[in-house]
Design an enzyme around this catalytic site. Structure first.
Site, PDB file in Angstrom:
ATOM      1  CB  CYS A 183      38.657  39.312  49.756  1.00  0.00           C
ATOM      2  SG  CYS A 183      39.163  39.293  51.472  1.00  0.00           S
ATOM      3  CG  ASP A 185      33.538  39.043  49.110  1.00  0.00           C
ATOM      4  OD1 ASP A 185      34.632  39.314  48.588  1.00  0.00           O
ATOM      5  OD2 ASP A 185      32.785  39.903  49.598  1.00  0.00           O
ATOM      6  CG  ASP A 240      42.277  41.342  45.917  1.00  0.00           C
ATOM      7  OD1 ASP A 240      41.486  41.443  44.979  1.00  0.00           O
ATOM      8  OD2 ASP A 240      43.046  42.268  46.255  1.00  0.00           O
ATOM      9  N   PRO A 274      34.714  40.363  42.518  1.00  0.00           N
ATOM     10  CG  PRO A 274      34.653  41.404  40.448  1.00  0.00           C
ATOM     11  CD  PRO A 274      35.437  41.354  41.705  1.00  0.00           C
ATOM     12  CB  CYS A 325      43.814  47.569  44.301  1.00  0.00           C
ATOM     13  SG  CYS A 325      42.390  47.844  45.312  1.00  0.00           S
TER      14      CYS A 325
END
Lengths: 180, 685
Positions: free
Chosen positions: B397, B421, B465, B400, B522
């Site tokens: 993933c 992605d 991620d 950006p 996150c």
């Protein structure tokens, strides 16, 4: 993804030759492996053989980008070099133009280089010769086409254009969407 | 000419340059200050004053007006701090010298009071009685009394009496204010009494001394839960944030020391409910999220966390070592007018930007690809992954593209990175960033992460991620405070579990340099972090290893009613309020076998299927094929791994024609998750 046809290869090398001359051979035969060009969705990519193998297993619809994109073919099959190729052109460039710090920003916005912003220019630059544009700190900013030969540059008035803008690194921010 | 304080008064000056100089504040102020008691006496130093005071004490004591015979009064006014130590020592000496008796009880007692107030040394009259007292003392001296006590602070009873009215007035004012700030209740009087009681108890002093210090004790007034009328009234009116904030603080204090400070008959749940309501109103969170956060953080930490989420984290950048060095970049940016610093000992490429006169995202250095704007916490998973040169890495993933480009720079553009992605829009920024930063060894693809390893497997390392609820980055996106609820968290958790299993299957455990998977989010929610990792531990042949990060909080090994594997201690959690970076969770897994464990429920049919499949070279039908093959794998698991791998290769090669037309070390297609309940445990966890 497919290899380039003869005609396509010829037009790509022609364009590259305008900027780096005969050094194209250096691009293909590099010390760390053979590199090749591939076409995917009208864009030309420059990748090493190792990468080719991995990229080949990704389904065509899902493949977005491989290695470095050098440019794309327009609808009428003309090859347009994009700023993403700058890293490879800059070390082999034959004719260079240095831009003064004041007009760095202007060039990065997509404007042509005027005589007042011209810092240095390589000797013997012919008119309409492909050049790579640098900042005074030797950072490559983009490339363009010389509007005047070196001799003429000395004589012309400060508001005249000396380098036509073709591509600059500001496009990474301005045209992020159209890079792919 | 110097400045004169009083323009109307002219001083007689002699001729000459030096006469015109201003003679200093001492002289100027002398006009305003009361004259020295005895003109004949010398001006003493502080030491001299102390000795003089001792002599006087020895000579006799009288409750006369406050200490005199001191040096220039100016000094006292200007530096109460000096006074304090002087007085303190002086205060102590009479103790030792004369001892306590009924006669001198009055002047001795306040000495204790002096020691207890905080060393704040504030000059405000209301909060520091000492300054007050010294000024009073000044005026006493004007009377010219020679018999004075050592300590200026209410040494004499007469002084005390003079102080008290002011103190009393202040006390009354405070009491009034205190009543208003509390919620109205019938027991206000009782509460005040109780508060005073508490205060005096706390100080352990007599009633007369408590007026001195009630100023500091305001905060200890007892916290009371609001009554129903109060609640109704608040529901109607717009919320008063100040009151709510005060209530939060009071409530927290009660909850910290519940047994002592609670109200009779009120449960802890009521206090907690009120706290949640207040925090939801003050910080704009949904009740659900607050419930979750209360489970994760202890109460004082929770407040810090919520406060930290209101403030953005510092801007950080990562140097692109493919094109420049950190110190050159720092130099170039400083020349442009950027105020920056290295990020910390733990990072060799990070820089933190304090402020800048140019936009950081548009400098020529940025455009030339010398650095990338990236959060500090995003550097950590790649450092944990530790990619080596000439490896095959999958970034599942990647958008950006910050972590992908960091991986590429650590590998120095060797090897191969597959940056994937599922969101095509965000992939454009990945391509742009990779090109700008000069990454040449990356292939960018737009597949759903769950399609790996079908698309391509056998990677050396995988970075996942995972998409998450984003509760660690509330400071970047405040909408998370309200738009997340139970369904969202569970949906994220489900997706993450699928992705992590696929990520594990895409790694080749037999790789010489690799075999690692780094899972990071996150988010601070346990459902998305430890639970997912624990699930992976149960379902696949992986074990947790040390992340290599020496800071960060350890992950939970148990949470509420769940118990996780003890090795989860090696995972790391980062919080905005403790590390000043976005909330993050990082876990590093090592795959030690390519085999996929079977659930023990399926053992029966697997065992049955194992017998026919011992004939190795038969080509089988698709559906039962899978099961039987896995059955044979279970069988082979017991044998040493090497021969098992080889056998699988041949079976695979014959079983179905590979898409790419070349044999590759692909792992088996993973089972549909959920069928397997138990796991054939491998030794070597």
């Amino acid at each position: 993804m497919r290899p380039l046809t003869e005609a396509e290869t010829r037009s790509v090398f022609e364009k590259l030759g305008k900027y780096i001359g005969e050094n194209i051979q250096l691009l293909v035969d590099r010390p760390d492996g053979t590199y090749c060009f591939r076409l995917h969705r009208d864009r030309v990519y420059y990748i090493s053989e190792k990468l080719l193998k991995v990229a080949a297993s990704v389904p065509r619809d899902n493949l977005v980008s491989l290695g470095t994109c050098f440019g794309k073919f327009t609808k009428t099959q003309k090859f347009r070099l994009s700023v993403t190729a700058l890293d490879f052109l800059a070390p082999y460039a034959k004719f260079k133009v240095w831009v003064k710090p004041g007009s760095e920003q202007s060039f990065l916005y997509g404007n042509h280089v005027l005589k007042s912003g011209l810092g240095r220019i390589t000797e013997n630059t012919a008119q309409y010769q492909g050049v790579v544009v640098y900042s005074m700190a030797d950072i490559p900013l983009g490339f363009g086409v010389a509007a005047k030969s070196t001799q003429e540059c000395r004589k012309v008035d400060p508001m005249a254009i000396v380098v036509f803008h073709q591509a600059d690194v500001g496009e990474y921010v301005r045209n992020e969407d159209t890079l792919t | 000419m110097g400045r004169k304080l009083d323009p109307t008064r002219k001083e007689k000056r002699g001729p000459g340059r030096k006469a015109r100089k201003q003679r200093g504040a001492e002289v100027e102020l002398a006009r305003f200050l009361p004259p020295e008691p005895e003109a004949g006496r010398k001006k003493l130093s502080s030491h001299g004053r102390r000795r003089a005071a001792k002599r006087r004490l020895a000579a006799g004591r009288s409750p006369a007006t406050g200490g005199g015979g001191r040096g220039p009064e100016i000094k006292e006014q200007v530096s109460p701090q000096k006074q304090k130590p002087a007085v303190k020592t002086a205060g102590q000496t009479p103790h030792r010298q004369s001892g306590f008796s009924d006669d001198n009880s009055k002047w001795l007692a306040p000495a204790k009071a002096k020691k207890t107030p905080s060393k704040g040394n504030n000059m405000e009259l209301s909060s520091d009685g000492e300054v007050e007292e010294s000024i009073w003392e000044m005026e006493e001296e004007e009377d010219g009394s020679s018999e004075e006590m050592v300590d200026d602070y209410g040494a004499s009873s007469s002084e005390e009496e003079e102080l008290l009215p002011i103190e009393k007035a202040a006390l009354k004012q405070k009491a009034d204010r205190g009543g208003l700030s509390e919620d109205d209740s019938e027991e206000e009087e009782e509460e005040k009494e109780a508060a005073e009681e508490a205060r005096t108890q706390k100080m352990g002093q007599k009633e007369e001394e408590s007026p001195d210090l009630q100023l500091n004790l305001d905060i200890d007034e007892q916290f009371k839960l609001p009554t129903n009328e109060q609640i109704e009234r608040e529901a109607v009116e717009p919320p008063d944030l100040h009151i709510i904030h005060q209530r939060i603080k009071g409530n927290m204090e009660v909850l910290q020391d519940f047994a002592v400070k609670r109200e009779e008959g009120r449960t802890r749940q009521e206090y907690l409910a009120l706290l949640r309501r207040d925090m939801a109103a003050y910080y704009s969170y949904s009740d659900f999220l607050l419930l979750k956060l209360m489970d994760i953080f202890p109460l004082p930490e929770l407040i810090n966390f919520l406060e930290a989420n209101e403030v953005p984290r510092p801007v950080t950048i990562r140097t692109n070592t493919l094109k420049t060095r950190r110190r050159d970049l720092a130099q170039a940016l400083i020349n442009r007018g950027v105020n920056l610093d290295p990020l910390g000992k733990w990072s060799k490429t990070g820089l933190v930007i304090y402020d800048s006169s140019v936009p950081i995202g548009a400098t020529p250095e940025y455009l030339a690809g010398h650095y990338m704007l990236q959060g500090a916490s995003s550097l950590l998973p790649v450092m944990a992954l530790a990619p080596q040169e000439n490896e095959r890495i999958l970034d599942m993933c990647c958008a950006p593209g910050g972590k992908t480009s960091y991986i590429a720079q650590l590998m120095k553009n060797t090897g191969v990175i597959l940056a994937n992605d599922s969101n095509a829009e965000r992939l454009r920024s990945v391509v742009g960033n990779l090109h700008r930063l000069g990454v040449t060894n990356a292939v960018v693809s737009n597949c759903d992460g769950r399609q790996f390893p079908k698309v391509l497997g056998g990677f050396d390392r995988v970075l996942l991620d995972a998409p998450c609820s984003g509760t660690g980055v509330i400071s970047k996106d405040p909408a998370v405070k309200t738009n997340k609820d139970e369904k969202d968290i569970l949906r994220c958790a489900h997706l993450q579990k699928e992705l992590i299993l696929n990520a594990i299957d895409s790694v080749n455990a037999a790789s010489e340099t690799g075999g690692y998977i780094v899972y990071c989010t996150c988010s601070v929610m346990v459902e998305e972090n430890e639970w997912v990792v624990d699930y992976a531990l149960k379902k696949r042949n992986v074990r947790l290893v040390d992340t290599g990060l020496d800071f960060g909080k350890e992950g939970f090994t148990r949470f509420k009613d769940r118990r996780f594997h003890p090795s989860l201690k090696s995972t790391r959690r980062f919080y905005p309020h403790t590390h000043n970076m976005d909330g993050f969770f990082i876990a590093k897994l090592k795959k030690f076998s390519n085999a996929i464990p079977q659930a023990q429920k399926d053992e029966e049919p697997a065992v049955v299927a194992a017998t026919p499949s011992t004939v190795p070279n038969t080509v089988m039908e698709p559906q039962p094929k899978k099961k039987k093959l896995e059955g044979s794998k279970v069988d082979k698991e017991q044998k040493p791994p090497q021969p098992a791998l080889k056998k699988r290769h041949t079976l695979q090669a014959q079983r179905r024609p590979l898409k790419t037309g070349r044999p590759s070390a692909k792992t088996m297609r993973p089972q549909v998750p959920g069928r397997k309940k138990h796991r054939v445990k491998q030794k070597g966890q």
